[in-house]
Design an enzyme around this catalytic site. Sequence first.
Site, short mmCIF file in Angstrom:
data_model
loop_
_atom_site.label_atom_id
_atom_site.label_comp_id
_atom_site.label_asym_id
_atom_site.label_seq_id
_atom_site.Cartn_x
_atom_site.Cartn_y
_atom_site.Cartn_z
CE1 TYR A 1 -4.19 -1.80 0.58
CE2 TYR A 1 -2.77 -3.25 1.85
CZ TYR A 1 -3.97 -3.01 1.22
OH TYR A 1 -4.95 -3.97 1.21
CD GLU B 1 -2.54 -12.10 -10.93
OE1 GLU B 1 -1.54 -11.46 -10.52
OE2 GLU B 1 -3.60 -11.53 -11.25
#
Length: 184
Positions: free
Chosen positions: A118, A176
Amino acid sequence: MNEYGRSPTSPVEWTVMESGIGPLLLAATDQGLVSVVFHAGPRVRERALARIGDRLGAEPVESASGLLTGAIRELSAYFAGELREFGLPLDWTLSSGFNRQVLRELATGVPYGTVVGYGDLAGRVGQPAAAQAVGAAMGSNPLPVVVPCHRVVESHGGLGGFGGGLETKRQLLALEGVLPEPLF
């Protein structure tokens, strides 16, 4: 024009597609894919369509003209492990300001199979102290999966939050190759 700069006559089409993480509601305008909603059972779908209609100033209609064909094709290929980068046109109408800036950076700057913190994402948009605001931007993402908010994690290695639920985030990261597939 409504408050989002859209003419109320602009078409909004929707459909629900099955995916590796459950049913997804997809909505598109003539500008591109505008919304992806997780867990699109009847109640979620009804609330999401009402919200989309209110925000865009147009009653969503079930897909009729093919606006969603490319989105369905690309998302199906993604969940089959055959697509690593989306090439869909996106309609950014449902995000603005800092949130849109962060989401655009995420869409173009955090490739398949990678994660970003973040705080790191906040730094990329020139606001290094805005990690919490980046979290809020992830929570408001109208285009999850395509704009890969599942790739944003906590700096100490935690998954962080996720609008589709942490199990969905784990599944996307496993798809992924970032996390191992569950044992059972």
